[in-house]
Design a protein around this motif. Structure first.
Motif, PDB file in Angstrom:
ATOM      1  N   GLU A  35       0.836  -1.207   0.000  1.00 50.67           N
ATOM      2  CA  GLU A  35       0.000   0.000   0.000  1.00 50.67           C
ATOM      3  C   GLU A  35       0.871   1.257   0.000  1.00 50.67           C
ATOM      4  O   GLU A  35       0.578   2.243  -0.677  1.00 50.67           O
ATOM      5  N   LEU A  36       1.957   1.214   0.780  1.00 54.84           N
ATOM      6  CA  LEU A  36       2.861   2.381   0.806  1.00 54.84           C
ATOM      7  C   LEU A  36       3.476   2.598  -0.575  1.00 54.84           C
ATOM      8  O   LEU A  36       3.552   3.729  -1.068  1.00 54.84           O
ATOM      9  N   GLN A  37       3.890   1.494  -1.218  1.00 54.07           N
ATOM     10  CA  GLN A  37       4.490   1.632  -2.551  1.00 54.07           C
ATOM     11  C   GLN A  37       3.449   2.171  -3.532  1.00 54.07           C
ATOM     12  O   GLN A  37       3.756   3.031  -4.372  1.00 54.07           O
ATOM     13  N   ALA A  38       2.203   1.685  -3.417  1.00 57.65           N
ATOM     14  CA  ALA A  38       1.150   2.148  -4.337  1.00 57.65           C
ATOM     15  C   ALA A  38       0.840   3.626  -4.096  1.00 57.65           C
ATOM     16  O   ALA A  38       0.574   4.383  -5.040  1.00 57.65           O
ATOM     17  N   LEU A  82      15.627 -11.702   4.378  1.00 54.18           N
ATOM     18  CA  LEU A  82      14.908 -11.691   3.100  1.00 54.18           C
ATOM     19  C   LEU A  82      13.694 -10.759   3.191  1.00 54.18           C
ATOM     20  O   LEU A  82      13.364 -10.046   2.240  1.00 54.18           O
ATOM     21  N   THR A  83      13.043 -10.759   4.370  1.00 57.91           N
ATOM     22  CA  THR A  83      11.918  -9.829   4.579  1.00 57.91           C
ATOM     23  C   THR A  83      12.393  -8.392   4.381  1.00 57.91           C
ATOM     24  O   THR A  83      11.723  -7.592   3.726  1.00 57.91           O
ATOM     25  N   LEU A  84      13.560  -8.089   4.951  1.00 54.62           N
ATOM     26  CA  LEU A  84      14.093  -6.732   4.775  1.00 54.62           C
ATOM     27  C   LEU A  84      14.341  -6.454   3.296  1.00 54.62           C
ATOM     28  O   LEU A  84      13.963  -5.396   2.777  1.00 54.62           O
ATOM     29  N   GLU A  85      14.980  -7.427   2.645  1.00 53.24           N
ATOM     30  CA  GLU A  85      15.347  -7.232   1.227  1.00 53.24           C
ATOM     31  C   GLU A  85      14.107  -6.985   0.360  1.00 53.24           C
ATOM     32  O   GLU A  85      14.120  -6.135  -0.523  1.00 53.24           O
ATOM     33  N   LEU A  86      13.030  -7.718   0.665  1.00 60.29           N
ATOM     34  CA  LEU A  86      11.858  -7.646  -0.208  1.00 60.29           C
ATOM     35  C   LEU A  86      10.918  -6.481   0.124  1.00 60.29           C
ATOM     36  O   LEU A  86      10.231  -5.980  -0.755  1.00 60.29           O
ATOM     37  N   TYR A  87      10.867  -6.079   1.399  1.00 62.06           N
ATOM     38  CA  TYR A  87       9.846  -5.108   1.798  1.00 62.06           C
ATOM     39  C   TYR A  87      10.416  -3.813   2.388  1.00 62.06           C
ATOM     40  O   TYR A  87      10.067  -2.728   1.942  1.00 62.06           O
ATOM     41  N   TYR A  88      11.241  -3.936   3.428  1.00 61.46           N
ATOM     42  CA  TYR A  88      11.709  -2.735   4.125  1.00 61.46           C
ATOM     43  C   TYR A  88      12.704  -1.942   3.276  1.00 61.46           C
ATOM     44  O   TYR A  88      12.588  -0.726   3.116  1.00 61.46           O
ATOM     45  N   ASN A  89      13.704  -2.656   2.744  1.00 58.71           N
ATOM     46  CA  ASN A  89      14.769  -1.934   2.051  1.00 58.71           C
ATOM     47  C   ASN A  89      14.276  -1.174   0.814  1.00 58.71           C
ATOM     48  O   ASN A  89      14.647  -0.003   0.629  1.00 58.71           O
ATOM     49  N   PRO A  90      13.416  -1.799  -0.014  1.00 58.66           N
ATOM     50  CA  PRO A  90      12.938  -1.035  -1.170  1.00 58.66           C
ATOM     51  C   PRO A  90      12.180   0.233  -0.767  1.00 58.66           C
ATOM     52  O   PRO A  90      12.277   1.261  -1.433  1.00 58.66           O
ATOM     53  N   LEU A  91      11.458   0.171   0.363  1.00 57.12           N
ATOM     54  CA  LEU A  91      10.722   1.363   0.807  1.00 57.12           C
ATOM     55  C   LEU A  91      11.694   2.467   1.224  1.00 57.12           C
ATOM     56  O   LEU A  91      11.558   3.627   0.823  1.00 57.12           O
TER      57      LEU A  91
END
Ligand code: T3D
Length: 262
Positions: A35-38, A82-91
């Motif tokens: 949702e944040l990315q959208a 992996l959670t960081l890589e996929l969700y937190y870091n891109p944000l």
């Protein structure tokens, strides 16, 4: 995309994202990241010229939702990295790379990755009753979301290590004294202060402000020669904008500038 964990609005160049899970102090749950990315996609598509991030209710963001952890990896081989890589870091990387100023209006406690989010903004304004706590140490994790870098850059190693290892809460007034945040304001003044600031930025020379942000962040990792070369390159770009011509014309005519963001 409709939003269930955040609110998004955009008016007169100012986009506002409100983390909206007040009963959990706006903890970051799995639904929130897409949702944040959208919301960022929407803001950029609509031409936002400044972004405000804040929280609903009494908290800003309590970090990862510990009741509904976001786990990535195969079952039995979950990997928080992996959670960081996929969700937190891109944000966090996206906020840093946004070509418009980002303000965090920290209305209450910012804990764990919630503190990282508050400090990933270009300007962090905190209400007097807000606080920051690197709660990671309390649950056996390391500070993430960029906190190991963002905090030391703002307040130095001694304080960064104290906060990270002890997990102590620091109040907004002290955070401002330390330089962790730009300003601490009375609770009742937070919204107006941030709205005024966001409007000022949204009416500013957007390209120049975006390039300024890029140059300032690059400085920590450059030699003086590299930084001077970057400034030379980015100033060429800024100097070709309509807003530069308008800024100079307005100065010479002794009138306020009317920047268009181009
Ligand atoms: O897998 C991954 O996602 C990895 C990434 C990790 C990044 C991280 O952020 S790790 C750090 C996670 N966050 C925390 O450890 C903070 C946990 N929360 C707290 O320490 C405290 O709640 C606060 C210091 C933030 C605030 O304290 P206080 O006393 O003002 O409020 P409270 O009573 O503790 O919390 C109010 C409610 O929010 C409460 O629910 P209840 O009892 O009224 O039903 C509480 O459980 C809930 N809440 C607060 N933080 C979280 C949360 N629920 C889920 N996750 C939370 N992080």
């Amino acid at each position: 995309m409709s939003f269930s964990t955040i609110q998004f609005d955009h008016s007169a160049g100012v986009a506002r994202i409100t983390l909206n899970r007040p009963e959990r102090l706006n903890a970051l749950c799995p639904e929130m990241f897409p949702e944040l990315q959208a919301a960022l996609d929407r803001g950029q598509a609509e031409g936002m010229r400044a972004l405000v991030i804040t929280g609903a209710g009494r908290g800003f963001c309590a970090g990862a939702d510990l009741t509904a952890p976001l786990v990535a990896g195969q079952e039995g081989r979950e990997d928080i990295g992996l959670t960081l890589e996929l969700y937190y870091n891109p944000l966090m990387e996206r906020l840093r790379a946004l070509p418009v100023p980002v303000i965090a209006a920290v209305n209450g406690v910012a804990a764990g990755a919630g503190a990282s989010l508050a400090l990933a903004a270009d300007i962090t304004v905190a209400a007097e009753s807000a606080s920051f706590v690197l709660a990671f140490a309390r649950i056996g994790l390391i500070p993430d979301g960029g906190a190991t870098q963002l905090i030391a850059e703002r307040i130095g190693l001694a304080r960064a290590l104290g906060l990270s290892l002890l997990g102590e809460k620091v109040g907004a007034a002290e955070a401002a004294q330390w330089g962790l945040v730009w300003k601490c304001v009375p609770d009742a003044a937070l919204k107006d202060t941030v709205d005024r600031m966001a409007q000022q930025l949204a009416q500013g020379p957007t390209v120049g402000l975006g390039l300024t942000k890029r140059a300032v962040y690059a400085a920590a990792r450059h030699s003086l020669a590299e930084q001077l070369a970057l400034e030379r390159r980015l100033q060429s770009e800024a100097g070709r904008t309509d807003d530069f011509a308008e800024g100079v014309a307005a100065f010479l005519a002794k009138r306020p500038a009317r920047f268009t963001g181009h």
